[in-house]
Design a protein around this motif. Structure first.
Motif, PDB file in Angstrom:
ATOM      1  N   PRO A 199       0.798  -1.233   0.000  1.00  0.00           N
ATOM      2  CA  PRO A 199       0.000   0.000   0.000  1.00  0.00           C
ATOM      3  C   PRO A 199       0.827   1.278   0.000  1.00  0.00           C
ATOM      4  O   PRO A 199       0.398   2.286  -0.559  1.00  0.00           O
ATOM      5  CB  PRO A 199      -0.839  -0.116   1.273  1.00  0.00           C
ATOM      6  N   ALA A 204       0.354   4.180  -2.623  1.00  0.00           N
ATOM      7  CA  ALA A 204       0.050   5.534  -2.146  1.00  0.00           C
ATOM      8  C   ALA A 204       1.029   6.551  -2.726  1.00  0.00           C
ATOM      9  O   ALA A 204       0.641   7.680  -3.054  1.00  0.00           O
ATOM     10  CB  ALA A 204       0.107   5.567  -0.621  1.00  0.00           C
ATOM     11  N   MET A 256      -0.024   9.686  -4.878  1.00  0.00           N
ATOM     12  CA  MET A 256       0.404  11.030  -4.487  1.00  0.00           C
ATOM     13  C   MET A 256       0.961  11.780  -5.686  1.00  0.00           C
ATOM     14  O   MET A 256       0.680  12.975  -5.883  1.00  0.00           O
ATOM     15  CB  MET A 256       1.453  10.924  -3.381  1.00  0.00           C
ATOM     16  N   MET A 280      -2.950  16.611  -1.178  1.00  0.00           N
ATOM     17  CA  MET A 280      -3.513  15.373  -0.650  1.00  0.00           C
ATOM     18  C   MET A 280      -4.813  15.614   0.107  1.00  0.00           C
ATOM     19  O   MET A 280      -5.628  14.707   0.272  1.00  0.00           O
ATOM     20  CB  MET A 280      -2.494  14.685   0.255  1.00  0.00           C
ATOM     21  N   TYR A 326      -7.727  14.659  -2.057  1.00  0.00           N
ATOM     22  CA  TYR A 326      -8.033  13.233  -2.083  1.00  0.00           C
ATOM     23  C   TYR A 326      -8.700  12.787  -0.784  1.00  0.00           C
ATOM     24  O   TYR A 326      -9.643  11.989  -0.798  1.00  0.00           O
ATOM     25  CB  TYR A 326      -6.749  12.423  -2.298  1.00  0.00           C
ATOM     26  N   THR A 348     -11.731   3.281   0.391  1.00  0.00           N
ATOM     27  CA  THR A 348     -10.310   3.351   0.038  1.00  0.00           C
ATOM     28  C   THR A 348      -9.466   2.769   1.161  1.00  0.00           C
ATOM     29  O   THR A 348      -9.772   2.952   2.337  1.00  0.00           O
ATOM     30  CB  THR A 348      -9.906   4.813  -0.216  1.00  0.00           C
ATOM     31  N   ARG A 381      -4.666   2.567   4.850  1.00  0.00           N
ATOM     32  CA  ARG A 381      -3.228   2.857   4.887  1.00  0.00           C
ATOM     33  C   ARG A 381      -2.844   3.874   3.814  1.00  0.00           C
ATOM     34  O   ARG A 381      -1.931   4.682   4.007  1.00  0.00           O
ATOM     35  CB  ARG A 381      -2.437   1.564   4.734  1.00  0.00           C
ATOM     36  N   ILE A 382      -3.555   3.842   2.684  1.00  0.00           N
ATOM     37  CA  ILE A 382      -3.313   4.842   1.645  1.00  0.00           C
ATOM     38  C   ILE A 382      -3.784   6.212   2.122  1.00  0.00           C
ATOM     39  O   ILE A 382      -3.082   7.226   1.955  1.00  0.00           O
ATOM     40  CB  ILE A 382      -4.028   4.442   0.339  1.00  0.00           C
ATOM     41  N   PHE A 409      -1.305   7.612   4.536  1.00  0.00           N
ATOM     42  CA  PHE A 409      -0.114   8.153   3.874  1.00  0.00           C
ATOM     43  C   PHE A 409      -0.378   9.563   3.354  1.00  0.00           C
ATOM     44  O   PHE A 409       0.496  10.437   3.424  1.00  0.00           O
ATOM     45  CB  PHE A 409       0.315   7.252   2.724  1.00  0.00           C
ATOM     46  N   PHE A 410      -1.582   9.802   2.827  1.00  0.00           N
ATOM     47  CA  PHE A 410      -1.904  11.147   2.345  1.00  0.00           C
ATOM     48  C   PHE A 410      -1.824  12.167   3.480  1.00  0.00           C
ATOM     49  O   PHE A 410      -1.366  13.298   3.281  1.00  0.00           O
ATOM     50  CB  PHE A 410      -3.300  11.171   1.734  1.00  0.00           C
ATOM     51  N   CYS A 426       1.764  13.007   4.225  1.00  0.00           N
ATOM     52  CA  CYS A 426       2.380  13.886   3.233  1.00  0.00           C
ATOM     53  C   CYS A 426       2.344  15.350   3.668  1.00  0.00           C
ATOM     54  O   CYS A 426       3.024  16.194   3.058  1.00  0.00           O
ATOM     55  CB  CYS A 426       1.679  13.740   1.883  1.00  0.00           C
TER      56      CYS A 426
END
Length: 311
Positions: free
Chosen positions: A99, A103, A107, A270, A273, A281, A284-285, A288-289, A292
Motif C-alpha cells: 500500500p 500511495a 500522491m 492530498m 483526495y 479506500t 493505509r493509503i 499516507f496522504f 504527506c
C-alpha cells in the motif's frame, strides 16, 4: 500592533509552519477542535493569496500555452509514471510493493497544493506560476488521476467531477470574487502597504490548517509506529525526489521557473483526495496522504536557505 504581529509572522513563516505540524500531532485535542475549520480556512487562505497575486503576470503566463501545457503534462502525467517506475524497480527490496508504494504513485498523480503560491512566495520563488499550475492542475486531475491509478495500480479512485467542481467553486470562485471586491475598495497603493501583513495572515491560516489535518495521526503513530514512521520517510523521499527531478527536467525553461515547478511537484494536494475519496479506500493509503503534510509544511523551512543560494 496587529500589523507588526502579522509582518513578524511573514518573516518567520517557515519556522511557524514547521512548528504547527508538530503541534497538531502532539496536541490531539487542539487538532480535533480545529478539524472542522479546515474548509473555511482554505477558502479564506485562497482569498488572501489572490490579494497578493500580480494578475498581469498570471495573464502573461496564460499567453504562453505551450509552456503551461508542458508544465501540466509533466506534473500530472510524467511524474506518476516516474513514481510507478521507481516503485516497480525497488518495490520487492524495499517493501514498496504494498500500500505504501501504491500511495506514493497516487500522491504523484495529485494536483499542486492550494497553498503553493503562498509557499513559493515564502521561499522567494514565483507565486504567479504556482497559482496558474495549482488551479489548472486541480481542474484537470479528475481526468488524469483515475485512469492512471486504474491502469498502473488497478485502483479505482472514483473522483467525482461534480464534487470537485463544487469544491472548486467554494475554494476558488468565491475567494476570487471577494478578492476582486477588496482590490477595488482598497486600491493598489493600500494593498501594497498591506502586503507583508497579508503574507503574515496567510502563514497563520496555514498554521490553523496544519493543526486540523493532524487530527487522529498521533493515535495511528502509537498504534502502528513502524508503518507511520516509514510512511513519513517515504513522504519526504517522494516530495524531495519529485522536486529534484522536476527542477532538473525543466531547467532549460529557466532557473526560476524550474525551481518553482519543482516546489509544485513535491507539494501535492492530498487534502483534496482525503476529502473526495470514498470510505472504502484502503485506510493505509489515506493515512499516507495525511503523512504527506509533513514534507509540505516543512518545505519552506528546509528549502528556503537552498533557494536563497541558487535562485
Amino acid at each position: 500592533m496587529l500589523g507588526r504581529l502579522l509582518e513578524g509572522s511573514a518573516r518567520q513563516g517557515g519556522t511557524l509552519l514547521a512548528i504547527s505540524i508538530f503541534a497538531g500531532l502532539l496536541l490531539p485535542p487542539l487538532a480535533s477542535a480545529l478539524r472542522d475549520v479546515v474548509t473555511p480556512t482554505v477558502a479564506l487562505l485562497m482569498t488572501l493569496i489572490l490579494l497578493r497575486v500580480d494578475f498581469a503576470q498570471v495573464l502573461s503566463y496564460l499567453r504562453r500555452p505551450v509552456m503551461v501545457a508542458a508544465l501540466l503534462a509533466w506534473l500530472l502525467l510524467a511524474c506518476p509514471l516516474l513514481a510507478y517506475a521507481v516503485v516497480r524497480a525497488v518495490g520487492l527490496a524495499t517493501g514498496l510493493d504494498g500500500p505504501l508504494g501504491a500511495a506514493l504513485v497516487i500522491m504523484a498523480t495529485g494536483c499542486a497544493a492550494t497553498s503553493s503560491p503562498a509557499f513559493a512566495r515564502l521561499v522567494g520563488l514565483d507565486g504567479e506560476i504556482a497559482l496558474v499550475a495549482s488551479l489548472l492542475s486541480t481542474l484537470l486531475v479528475p481526468f488524469t488521476a483515475p485512469p492512471l491509478a486504474l491502469g498502473l495500480l488497478g485502483i479505482d479512485l472514483s473522483l467525482s467531477v461534480a464534487a470537485l467542481v463544487g469544491r472548486l467553486a467554494l475554494m476558488v470562485g468565491l475567494p476570487l470574487l471577494v478578492s476582486l471586491v477588496i482590490r477595488r475598495l482598497a486600491g493598489p497603493e493600500r494593498l501594497r502597504r498591506w502586503g507583508r501583513a497579508v503574507d503574515g495572515a496567510v502563514v497563520l491560516l496555514v498554521v490553523l490548517y496544519g493543526f486540523g489535518v493532524m487530527d487522529g495521526v498521533l493515535a495511528k503513530l502509537l498504534a502502528e509506529p513502524a508503518f507511520v514512521l516509514g510512511g513519513i520517510l517515504l513522504a519526504f523521499a517522494g516530495s524531495a525526489g519529485l522536486n529534484l527531478v522536476t527542477a532538473l527536467a525543466l531547467a532549460p525553461a529557466g532557473r526560476g521557473l524550474a525551481l518553482s515547478a519543482g516546489l509544485l511537484s513535491g507539494n501535492r494536494n492530498m487534502a483534496l483526495y482525503l476529502a473526495v475519496l470514498p470510505a472504502s479506500t484502503d485506510a493505509r493509503i489515506l493515512l499516507f496522504f495525511a503523512l504527506c503534510q509533513f514534507p509540505l509544511f516543512l518545505s519552506p523551512f528546509l528549502l528556503k536557505p537552498i533557494y536563497r543560494k541558487i535562485a
